[in-house]
Motif scaffolding. Structure first.
Motif, mmCIF file in Angstrom:
data_model
loop_
_atom_site.group_PDB
_atom_site.id
_atom_site.type_symbol
_atom_site.label_atom_id
_atom_site.label_comp_id
_atom_site.label_asym_id
_atom_site.label_seq_id
_atom_site.Cartn_x
_atom_site.Cartn_y
_atom_site.Cartn_z
ATOM 1 N N MET A 144 1.855 9.619 -2.168
ATOM 2 C CA MET A 144 0.363 8.970 -2.912
ATOM 3 C C MET A 144 1.548 7.613 -3.591
ATOM 4 S SD MET A 144 -2.324 10.337 -3.610
ATOM 5 C CE MET A 144 -2.446 9.072 -4.875
ATOM 6 N N LEU A 145 2.669 7.671 -3.413
ATOM 7 C CA LEU A 145 3.796 6.859 -3.740
ATOM 8 C C LEU A 145 3.686 5.630 -2.440
ATOM 9 C CD1 LEU A 145 7.034 7.794 -5.219
ATOM 10 C CD2 LEU A 145 5.424 5.044 -5.864
ATOM 11 N N ASN A 146 3.377 5.969 -0.777
ATOM 12 C CA ASN A 146 3.384 5.669 0.006
ATOM 13 C C ASN A 146 2.436 4.420 0.273
ATOM 14 O OD1 ASN A 146 5.174 5.412 2.618
ATOM 15 N ND2 ASN A 146 5.554 7.118 1.523
ATOM 16 N N VAL A 147 1.032 4.997 -0.075
ATOM 17 C CA VAL A 147 -0.331 4.896 -0.455
ATOM 18 C C VAL A 147 -0.069 4.008 -1.894
ATOM 19 C CG1 VAL A 147 -2.851 4.861 -1.042
ATOM 20 C CG2 VAL A 147 -1.697 7.407 0.362
ATOM 21 N N LEU A 148 0.671 4.272 -2.686
ATOM 22 C CA LEU A 148 0.066 3.276 -3.117
ATOM 23 C C LEU A 148 1.061 1.819 -3.120
ATOM 24 C CD1 LEU A 148 0.479 1.778 -6.923
ATOM 25 C CD2 LEU A 148 2.574 2.975 -7.228
ATOM 26 N N ASN A 149 2.640 2.031 -2.652
ATOM 27 C CA ASN A 149 2.347 1.215 -2.050
ATOM 28 C C ASN A 149 1.819 -0.130 -0.624
ATOM 29 O OD1 ASN A 149 5.498 0.436 -3.397
ATOM 30 N ND2 ASN A 149 5.042 2.260 -3.636
ATOM 31 N N GLY A 150 1.526 1.110 -0.107
ATOM 32 C CA GLY A 150 1.071 0.212 1.000
ATOM 33 C C GLY A 150 0.109 -0.993 0.495
ATOM 34 N N HIS A 151 -0.986 -0.779 -0.749
ATOM 35 C CA HIS A 151 -2.030 -1.306 -1.486
ATOM 36 C C HIS A 151 -0.475 -2.469 -1.281
ATOM 37 C CE1 HIS A 151 -4.121 2.143 -1.232
ATOM 38 N NE2 HIS A 151 -5.973 0.796 -1.413
ATOM 39 N N PHE A 152 0.309 -2.592 -2.022
ATOM 40 C CA PHE A 152 0.811 -4.013 -2.085
ATOM 41 C C PHE A 152 1.218 -4.560 -1.423
ATOM 42 C CE2 PHE A 152 4.663 -6.118 -2.511
ATOM 43 C CZ PHE A 152 5.056 -6.773 -3.038
ATOM 44 N N GLY A 153 0.837 -3.767 0.468
ATOM 45 C CA GLY A 153 1.697 -5.123 1.510
ATOM 46 C C GLY A 153 -0.027 -5.714 1.492
ATOM 47 N N VAL A 154 -1.049 -4.591 1.109
ATOM 48 C CA VAL A 154 -2.394 -5.587 1.154
ATOM 49 C C VAL A 154 -2.236 -6.563 0.369
ATOM 50 C CG1 VAL A 154 -4.832 -4.630 0.691
ATOM 51 C CG2 VAL A 154 -3.320 -2.824 2.102
ATOM 52 N N GLY A 155 -2.434 -6.518 -0.747
ATOM 53 C CA GLY A 155 -2.168 -7.765 -1.982
ATOM 54 C C GLY A 155 -1.095 -8.802 -0.968
ATOM 55 N N ALA A 156 -0.167 -8.682 -0.575
ATOM 56 C CA ALA A 156 0.845 -9.304 0.192
ATOM 57 C C ALA A 156 -0.377 -10.266 1.888
ATOM 58 C CB ALA A 156 2.080 -8.995 0.628
ATOM 59 N N ILE A 157 -0.838 -9.494 1.778
ATOM 60 C CA ILE A 157 -1.765 -9.760 3.417
ATOM 61 C C ILE A 157 -2.356 -11.063 3.232
ATOM 62 C CG2 ILE A 157 -2.524 -10.111 4.962
ATOM 63 C CD1 ILE A 157 -1.126 -7.307 5.745
ATOM 64 N N THR A 263 3.017 -2.970 6.095
ATOM 65 C CA THR A 263 1.764 -2.093 5.479
ATOM 66 C C THR A 263 1.572 -1.187 6.126
ATOM 67 O OG1 THR A 263 1.594 -4.129 4.299
ATOM 68 C CG2 THR A 263 -0.788 -2.701 4.648
ATOM 69 N N ILE A 264 1.073 -1.211 7.428
ATOM 70 C CA ILE A 264 0.975 -0.247 8.562
ATOM 71 C C ILE A 264 2.313 1.162 7.924
ATOM 72 C CG2 ILE A 264 0.653 0.536 11.203
ATOM 73 C CD1 ILE A 264 -0.217 -2.506 11.273
ATOM 74 N N GLY A 265 2.970 1.030 8.269
ATOM 75 C CA GLY A 265 4.169 2.263 9.094
ATOM 76 C C GLY A 265 3.621 2.486 6.550
ATOM 77 N N ARG A 266 3.038 2.915 5.886
ATOM 78 C CA ARG A 266 3.709 3.506 4.689
ATOM 79 C C ARG A 266 2.273 3.846 4.715
ATOM 80 N NH1 ARG A 266 5.214 -1.288 0.699
ATOM 81 N NH2 ARG A 266 7.726 -1.003 0.869
ATOM 82 N N PHE A 267 1.022 3.621 5.035
ATOM 83 C CA PHE A 267 -0.559 4.355 5.619
ATOM 84 C C PHE A 267 -0.116 5.440 6.331
ATOM 85 C CE2 PHE A 267 -2.646 0.289 3.305
ATOM 86 C CZ PHE A 267 -3.006 1.074 2.058
ATOM 87 N N VAL A 268 0.588 4.676 7.425
ATOM 88 C CA VAL A 268 0.765 5.390 8.602
ATOM 89 C C VAL A 268 1.741 6.929 8.335
ATOM 90 C CG1 VAL A 268 1.665 5.906 10.592
ATOM 91 C CG2 VAL A 268 0.247 4.100 10.584
ATOM 92 N N VAL A 269 2.717 6.963 7.778
ATOM 93 C CA VAL A 269 3.746 7.804 6.932
ATOM 94 C C VAL A 269 2.835 9.198 6.212
ATOM 95 C CG1 VAL A 269 5.051 6.697 5.000
ATOM 96 C CG2 VAL A 269 6.087 8.192 6.568
ATOM 97 N N VAL A 270 1.583 8.832 5.773
ATOM 98 C CA VAL A 270 1.315 8.945 4.581
ATOM 99 C C VAL A 270 1.121 10.833 4.991
ATOM 100 C CG1 VAL A 270 -0.806 9.894 3.059
ATOM 101 C CG2 VAL A 270 0.218 7.944 3.135
ATOM 102 N N PRO A 271 1.081 11.405 6.033
ATOM 103 C CA PRO A 271 0.469 12.777 6.382
ATOM 104 C C PRO A 271 1.847 13.284 6.715
ATOM 105 C CG PRO A 271 -0.601 11.362 8.220
ATOM 106 C CD PRO A 271 -0.087 10.341 7.175
#
Length: 411
Positions: A144-157, A263-271
């Motif tokens: 869940m923390l990777n999901v949360l911080n992945g959204h930080f990357g979405v905003g940064a892009i 950003t991609i790396g944080r979503f990919v690592v979730v599973p």
């Protein structure tokens, strides 16, 4: 997405975060990612509006990070007394106020004051939500923390892309829009539990009791070094690629791809977080950083290697926080220490790297950063030995992993 649960003294468990609060938290990370990334694209308009040089304009980002460190520490100190709901609300409102001041300032000193206010709120939101996600989901906290911080990357892009689309001269409207979003998110705070469960004494059996200080120091080392590498690549990749023969447009595109990889790396690592312990993920990420930075010394491979560095760096920050909490459950300030240290590193390291590059050559950038990644890898081995993670994800995730039992909640 299920709600995160906390134990109650009697009756059914009460949520630490409702589904609405989880969604709002992800939206908040899009906002703070955009706020941080907007300073750079706004600099040309800031210079034109206030008649300042690039170094003075850069003080906005430095002031933002310095205030964010203070925001982290203040949030931690007041957390037990005021609770998350009040502190998050105050942090959102500080960000909104700072954004409004920055967007409407009549002169540069007032605009700089706005960045400081924004930074205070930024630090509070960053620490508060990371802490909540680290303790709220039990064995799913890393994912869940990777999901949360992945959204930080979405905003940064998205932030710089919005500036590119509307034009830098419209940055005040963008900041005002983000301020409005902060105010809207405040309305969702009813879904955030004000108080956490008390720390569970039994969880301190990890064997780290006599090694608390070295374990925390090792985590701080990982955070400082990986942020140093992150900012080093982000700041110097274009210059390095141009120095080894790439066109400016190619270098800029490759740098954008690097940030996208974060950003991609944080979503990919979730599973993977649901199947592998944090210690294994950290070691693989550190080895990946080192390997890709070594590959970046080859000019023909450098743009692709930097993309790989971004993928490798991405999971480290969100993956280590729950592991840290499980390793030293008796030290509630551990998360605040490492987050504050990482922010300080983000401010202090780029100038230091600049001095090193001036003394060598920008072509030495991958080799210098490789040395830091190698140290980070060694620290990861030490952490695996001194801070085992028996409560991390196993190869079989129970069906009830969406809720947290009392024995799975650490603060």
């Amino acid at each position: 997405m299920s709600t995160a649960r906390r134990p109650a003294a009697s009756g059914p468990p009460q949520p630490l975060l409702t589904t609405m609060a989880i969604v709002a938290s992800c939206a908040a990370f899009v906002v703070i990612g955009a706020l941080q990334a907007l300073y750079g694209p706004a600099i040309p308009a800031l210079r034109a509006d206030y008649g300042i040089g690039p170094a003075v304009a850069g003080l906005g980002l430095s002031g933002h990070f310095a205030a964010a460190v203070v925001g982290v520490l203040v949030y931690h100190l007041l957390r037990a007394r005021l609770g998350h709901r009040i502190l998050l609300g105050a942090s959102y409102l500080l960000m909104a106020l700072g954004a409004v001041v920055f967007a409407t300032a009549p002169d540069w000193p007032v605009a700089l004051a706005g960045t400081l206010v924004m930074g205070l709120g930024f630090g509070g939101v960053d620490y508060g939500l990371n802490h909540l996600f680290a303790v709220a989901f039990g064995r799913r906290s890393t994912a869940m923390l990777n999901v949360l911080n992945g959204h930080f990357g979405v905003g940064a892009i998205a932030g710089p892309a919005l500036v590119g689309w509307l034009g830098a001269e419209h940055y005040p409207g963008i900041f005002l829009g983000l301020a409005a979003l902060c105010v809207l998110i405040v309305s969702t705070l009813g879904g955030v539990a004000s108080r956490e469960p008390e720390p569970v004494a039994a969880t301190a059996s990890s064997g780290t009791g006599s090694r608390v200080a070295p374990v925390i120091a090792a985590f701080i080392g990982v955070y400082v070094l990986h942020v140093a590498i992150e900012t080093g690549v982000g700041g110097w990749e274009p210059t390095h690629l141009e120095a080894v023969g790439y066109a400016a447009t190619t270098a800029a595109t490759a740098t954008s791809a690097y940030w996208a990889a974060m950003t991609i790396g944080r979503f990919v690592v979730v599973p993977l977080c649901l199947r592998l312990p944090a210690s294994a993920i950290l070691t693989v990420c550190c080895a990946g950083m080192a390997g890709f930075l070594l590959l970046a010394t080859l000019p023909s491979a450098a743009p692709y290697a930097y993309f790989g560095v971004g993928l490798a760096i991405a999971p480290i920050f969100p993956t280590c926080l729950p592991w840290l909490n499980r390793s030293v459950p008796s030290v509630g300030a551990a998360g605040a220490y490492v987050m504050a240290a990482s922010m300080v590193g983000g401010v202090a390291f780029p100038p230091l790297l600049g001095v090193v590059i001036d003394g060598l050559d920008v072509r030495a950038l991958p080799a210098v950063l490789f040395a830091l990644a190698a140290i980070c890898l060694l620290i990861s081995f030490r952490l695996r030995r001194n801070a085992p993670d028996p409560n991390g994800p196993s190869t079989s995730v129970p069906a009830s992993a969406g809720t947290t039992s009392p024995s799975e909640v650490h603060t």
